[in-house]
Design a protein around this motif. Structure first.
Motif, PDB file in Angstrom:
ATOM      1  N   THR A 199      35.603  46.541  53.616  1.00 36.60           N
ATOM      2  CA  THR A 199      35.676  46.467  54.986  1.00 36.60           C
ATOM      3  C   THR A 199      36.853  45.730  55.526  1.00 36.60           C
ATOM      4  OG1 THR A 199      34.901  44.059  54.786  1.00 36.60           O
ATOM      5  CG2 THR A 199      33.316  46.058  54.802  1.00 36.60           C
ATOM      6  N   GLU A 200      38.049  45.530  54.794  1.00 33.07           N
ATOM      7  CA  GLU A 200      39.034  45.051  55.267  1.00 33.07           C
ATOM      8  C   GLU A 200      39.032  43.588  55.930  1.00 33.07           C
ATOM      9  OE1 GLU A 200      41.637  47.995  57.138  1.00 33.07           O
ATOM     10  OE2 GLU A 200      41.386  49.463  55.114  1.00 33.07           O
ATOM     11  N   ASP A 201      38.148  42.908  55.623  1.00 28.09           N
ATOM     12  CA  ASP A 201      37.790  41.698  56.238  1.00 28.09           C
ATOM     13  C   ASP A 201      38.799  40.741  55.478  1.00 28.09           C
ATOM     14  OD1 ASP A 201      37.231  39.688  57.881  1.00 28.09           O
ATOM     15  OD2 ASP A 201      35.034  39.542  57.098  1.00 28.09           O
ATOM     16  N   TYR A 202      40.126  40.803  55.275  1.00 28.08           N
ATOM     17  CA  TYR A 202      40.989  40.076  54.354  1.00 28.08           C
ATOM     18  C   TYR A 202      42.172  40.197  54.862  1.00 28.08           C
ATOM     19  CZ  TYR A 202      42.579  44.111  52.157  1.00 28.08           C
ATOM     20  OH  TYR A 202      43.236  45.250  51.681  1.00 28.08           O
ATOM     21  N   ARG A 203      43.145  39.284  54.659  1.00 26.73           N
ATOM     22  CA  ARG A 203      44.568  39.127  54.818  1.00 26.73           C
ATOM     23  C   ARG A 203      45.281  38.733  53.570  1.00 26.73           C
ATOM     24  NH1 ARG A 203      46.260  42.223  59.484  1.00 26.73           N
ATOM     25  NH2 ARG A 203      47.895  40.919  59.656  1.00 26.73           N
ATOM     26  N   MET A 204      46.373  39.335  53.256  1.00 21.88           N
ATOM     27  CA  MET A 204      47.146  38.715  52.374  1.00 21.88           C
ATOM     28  C   MET A 204      48.558  38.828  52.886  1.00 21.88           C
ATOM     29  SD  MET A 204      45.505  40.096  48.149  1.00 21.88           S
ATOM     30  CE  MET A 204      45.603  41.853  48.798  1.00 21.88           C
ATOM     31  N   GLY A 205      49.538  38.404  51.984  1.00 23.01           N
ATOM     32  CA  GLY A 205      51.021  38.478  52.522  1.00 23.01           C
ATOM     33  C   GLY A 205      51.420  39.846  52.698  1.00 23.01           C
ATOM     34  N   GLY A 206      52.960  39.740  52.833  1.00 23.30           N
ATOM     35  CA  GLY A 206      53.658  41.267  52.537  1.00 23.30           C
ATOM     36  C   GLY A 206      53.674  41.817  54.039  1.00 23.30           C
ATOM     37  N   ASN A 258      50.352  43.212  54.698  1.00 23.80           N
ATOM     38  CA  ASN A 258      49.428  42.487  54.610  1.00 23.80           C
ATOM     39  C   ASN A 258      48.403  42.701  53.263  1.00 23.80           C
ATOM     40  OD1 ASN A 258      49.933  41.307  57.207  1.00 23.80           O
ATOM     41  ND2 ASN A 258      48.927  43.134  57.715  1.00 23.80           N
ATOM     42  N   SER A 283      49.958  42.037  49.896  1.00 27.35           N
ATOM     43  CA  SER A 283      50.675  41.557  48.641  1.00 27.35           C
ATOM     44  C   SER A 283      50.073  40.831  47.825  1.00 27.35           C
ATOM     45  CB  SER A 283      52.011  41.028  49.180  1.00 27.35           C
ATOM     46  OG  SER A 283      52.696  40.495  48.023  1.00 27.35           O
ATOM     47  N   ALA A 335      46.558  34.016  50.441  1.00 24.32           N
ATOM     48  CA  ALA A 335      45.504  35.067  51.085  1.00 24.32           C
ATOM     49  C   ALA A 335      44.484  34.210  51.923  1.00 24.32           C
ATOM     50  CB  ALA A 335      44.985  35.830  50.029  1.00 24.32           C
ATOM     51  N   TYR A 336      43.947  34.983  52.973  1.00 25.46           N
ATOM     52  CA  TYR A 336      42.880  34.915  53.818  1.00 25.46           C
ATOM     53  C   TYR A 336      41.600  35.618  53.240  1.00 25.46           C
ATOM     54  CZ  TYR A 336      39.200  35.078  57.407  1.00 25.46           C
ATOM     55  OH  TYR A 336      38.068  35.173  58.174  1.00 25.46           O
ATOM     56  N   ARG A 380      35.280  33.204  54.529  1.00 21.35           N
ATOM     57  CA  ARG A 380      35.973  32.651  55.706  1.00 21.35           C
ATOM     58  C   ARG A 380      36.936  31.421  55.217  1.00 21.35           C
ATOM     59  NH1 ARG A 380      37.064  30.603  60.206  1.00 21.35           N
ATOM     60  NH2 ARG A 380      37.981  31.993  61.881  1.00 21.35           N
ATOM     61  N   ALA A 411      40.978  30.184  53.609  1.00 22.86           N
ATOM     62  CA  ALA A 411      42.687  30.511  53.157  1.00 22.86           C
ATOM     63  C   ALA A 411      42.633  29.880  51.795  1.00 22.86           C
ATOM     64  CB  ALA A 411      43.451  30.331  54.051  1.00 22.86           C
ATOM     65  N   MET A 453      56.149  33.429  51.695  1.00 23.97           N
ATOM     66  CA  MET A 453      55.265  34.633  51.934  1.00 23.97           C
ATOM     67  C   MET A 453      54.269  34.213  53.118  1.00 23.97           C
ATOM     68  SD  MET A 453      53.010  37.047  49.364  1.00 23.97           S
ATOM     69  CE  MET A 453      54.237  38.217  49.431  1.00 23.97           C
ATOM     70  N   VAL A 454      54.221  34.972  54.246  1.00 28.54           N
ATOM     71  CA  VAL A 454      53.329  34.786  55.410  1.00 28.54           C
ATOM     72  C   VAL A 454      52.169  35.351  55.174  1.00 28.54           C
ATOM     73  CG1 VAL A 454      53.318  34.721  57.728  1.00 28.54           C
ATOM     74  CG2 VAL A 454      55.474  34.021  56.717  1.00 28.54           C
ATOM     75  N   HIS A 484      37.415  42.344  62.735  1.00 29.55           N
ATOM     76  CA  HIS A 484      36.003  41.375  62.436  1.00 29.55           C
ATOM     77  C   HIS A 484      36.234  39.966  63.202  1.00 29.55           C
ATOM     78  CE1 HIS A 484      35.197  43.652  58.633  1.00 29.55           C
ATOM     79  NE2 HIS A 484      36.406  43.889  58.608  1.00 29.55           N
ATOM     80  N   MET A 509      37.510  36.847  61.911  1.00 29.65           N
ATOM     81  CA  MET A 509      38.896  36.780  61.566  1.00 29.65           C
ATOM     82  C   MET A 509      39.793  35.963  62.469  1.00 29.65           C
ATOM     83  SD  MET A 509      41.551  39.440  60.148  1.00 29.65           S
ATOM     84  CE  MET A 509      40.763  40.003  58.528  1.00 29.65           C
TER      85      MET A 509
END
Lengths: 375, 375
Positions: free
Chosen positions: A41-48, A51, A53, A83-84, A90, A92, B56-57, B66, B69
């Motif tokens: 569902t793409e309910d996440y964030r990473m770096g790079g 987003n 990485s 990551a988040y 919910r 980080a 890394m941000v 979402h 988020m």
């Protein structure tokens, strides 16, 4: 956190992590399946840049100009994995580790890992934890999800190449999920490692015949579910004719395969292809190296070499959801290549942290009563 | 670390950090000058494709799909900053923080930071520390090095735009190094912030006239040394004709300058240009944004727009070594743009950690007696 801005957090050492359930592999497998759901569902964030990485590696030169600088080598690196993670989590977090093969001479694990969990809104620390078992268990659990969705249900013979930290935790997950397993084969260049794992598994799975084997060929032949978990420099050579039709090969580490065979005869599944696409911004070809052996990076190399295109690669989340099928024919061989993502660590870390809070495990630490610069 | 692989490390909360000397700005300035020496010998490694990444941000979308988020905004991010620092330090570390402007409503600093220090060889944790003051002081100290090497010795009028955490620590460094300062001007959109800083500086520097000003123009005009330390979204407009000939402008944050004036009339100095070149792999144009206001990224934008080339940019380390000169003429204006690097945090963190060990400050924590998977 309180009204006056006081921040406390929980420190969990390795024993605390064990007491709080980090070794509960069945729960960990379920949590990893959960993460694949959130991934889809793409309910996440990473770096790079996109987003996605895996994290930021600090590596060392082969021949440092400064004598005191660490020297490049297999698995020699530091790595930060921030990551988040959304969904029910919910929060980080950031996993941080240093790796060095020489650690074994000091009675230390190859990698030493810690994990930060943080409030997604304020950034305040919630927990700081010893993350060796966290990381090994989540890495082991993902192959368990692979067995659940990618192995043939009647799989009877299971094998691991590599009986180190990852191979050992993975073995448990494989046998928990391969309900019809009768034989489990262990191959490691260091037989004493195989022996330790054999004893552990015999205790945990008395109905399975646990066997030490002495060649890669013996581990691969007749095997329905094969897991690769060797250290970077091993890169085991897997001859195509050894692989049983219908087999599942799980790449927790990399392997030396015949590209033509794999590209034309094997169904390729990864945990998150977007993460590999991010590597193209972060690194240069060749992406799969002895210092950083990751099977999905081998696919990147093959794409770079115009041997294949990325459209034959499937995400495991899409298979779990039933959007695509791992096999078209019963004899199709499937490779499941794992890259590892901080999302896994955050998810499992959060569950263990919740257990620790409930059971009052760990050391409460205070960051500040009121921040010196609260403005 | 002992023979049996036991690992202990030191936890330092904010008060411990204060007790161990994190607020000793004069020592911190000296340590930062040290780091520039190590930078110029390239005895360090950071992350990224060319081993020069700031970090890394993890950022958030403007309009998340979402609802739960976090939403993008000025200074809304998480960031992991890993590195290895050589020289007399020879350790690795990772700073990790989350930022959110809304924190001020909760009596919390905008950013909440922690820092890991690790053995360069084994990766074992040496210290886990509250890093707000560490980070604010090292960020403040670098402008001190700037004043030492880039300001005209007879500089009498000093000013800061922004009296938050960074502006406040920077003010101390500026006044420690600007030995002939007579007037110090403070501008902040929030006058109460200016007032707090004024009182602090009057106590520390009784011979300097500390003045609150109410416009950017008043802060810039007649000023010999100007520091920009506003939060991301402020991006203060600096008219070229306000700038005094021979002035030093230090960009701890970004500013809105006339590109033609700066490119043709100003000498440009940065902490480490290689770090900005790494940004081209990590991010897309425009590099300088309200979410991430960094003056050196503005130079990247101008290079991208073909307004200038990178060959006019000098590294401060080369000026300290005497290889190049900041000014060709007495009236040359100099801009010193700071990007921040984990190397600074590691260096200052290590010094404070050493002090803490000596003075027996902090909480000793055990990671494990013997690692569960020491193999």
């Amino acid at each position: 956190m309180t009204q006056d801005g006081r921040i406390d957090f929980l420190y969990l050492n390795e024993q605390d992590m064990i007491d709080a359930g980090v070794l509960n592999m069945q729960e960990c497998i379920n949590v990893m399946e959960d993460v694949f759901g959130i991934l889809s569902t793409e309910d996440y964030r990473m770096g790079g840049r996109e987003n996605n990485s895996h994290g930021m590696v600090v590596s060392f030169p082969d021949e440092p100009e400064h004598k005191s600088m660490p020297v490049n080598g297999p698995d020699r690196r530091f790595c930060a994995m921030p990551a988040y993670l959304g969904g029910e989590y919910r929060i980080a977090g950031c996993k941080w580790y240093g790796s060095n093969l020489d650690n074994k001479d000091k009675n230390l694990p190859r990698s030493i890992l810690t994990m930060n969990l943080n409030d997604a809104d304020t950034g305040a620390p919630l927990a700081f934890m010893s993350a060796n078992l966290l990381s090994a268990w989540r890495t082991g659990a993902i192959p368990g999800v692979g067995v659940r969705y990618l192995a043939k249900p009647d799989s009877k013979v299971v094998a691991v190449l590599g009986a180190g930290a990852i191979g050992s935790s993975t073995a448990i997950a494989l046998l928990l999920e391969a309900k019809n397993a009768e034989v489990f084969k262990i191959y490691d260049v260091d037989e004493s490692q195989s022996q330790i794992l054999k004893e552990d598994l015999e205790e945990k799975f008395p109905n399975v015949s646990i066997q030490i084997v002495y060649s890669i060929e013996d581990a691969v032949r007749e095997t329905d579910i094969l897991n690769l978990a060797t250290s970077g420099e091993a890169n085991p050579k897997i001859e195509s004719e050894w692989i049983k039709p219908g087999a599942l090969i799980i790449g927790s580490s990399s392997g030396n395969f015949d590209p033509d065979f794999v590209i034309n005869n094997v169904r390729l599944v990864v945990d998150n292809w977007k993460m590999y696409e991010e590597v193209k911004y972060e690194d240069v070809y060749p992406y799969n190296t002895l210092e950083m052996g990751v099977l999905g990076r081998l696919f990147l190399d093959w794409i770079h070499e115009d041997r294949m295109t990325s459209d034959i690669i499937m995400n495991v989340g899409d298979i779990i959801k039933g959007n695509v099928h791992a096999r078209e024919n019963d004899d199709d061989i499937v490779i499941f290549a794992l890259g590892g993502q901080p999302l896994y660590d955050i998810a499992w870390g959060y569950k263990v942290y919740q257990n620790a809070l409930e059971k009052d495990i760990g050391t409460k630490l205070n960051l500040w009563e009121t921040a010196f610069q609260a403005r």
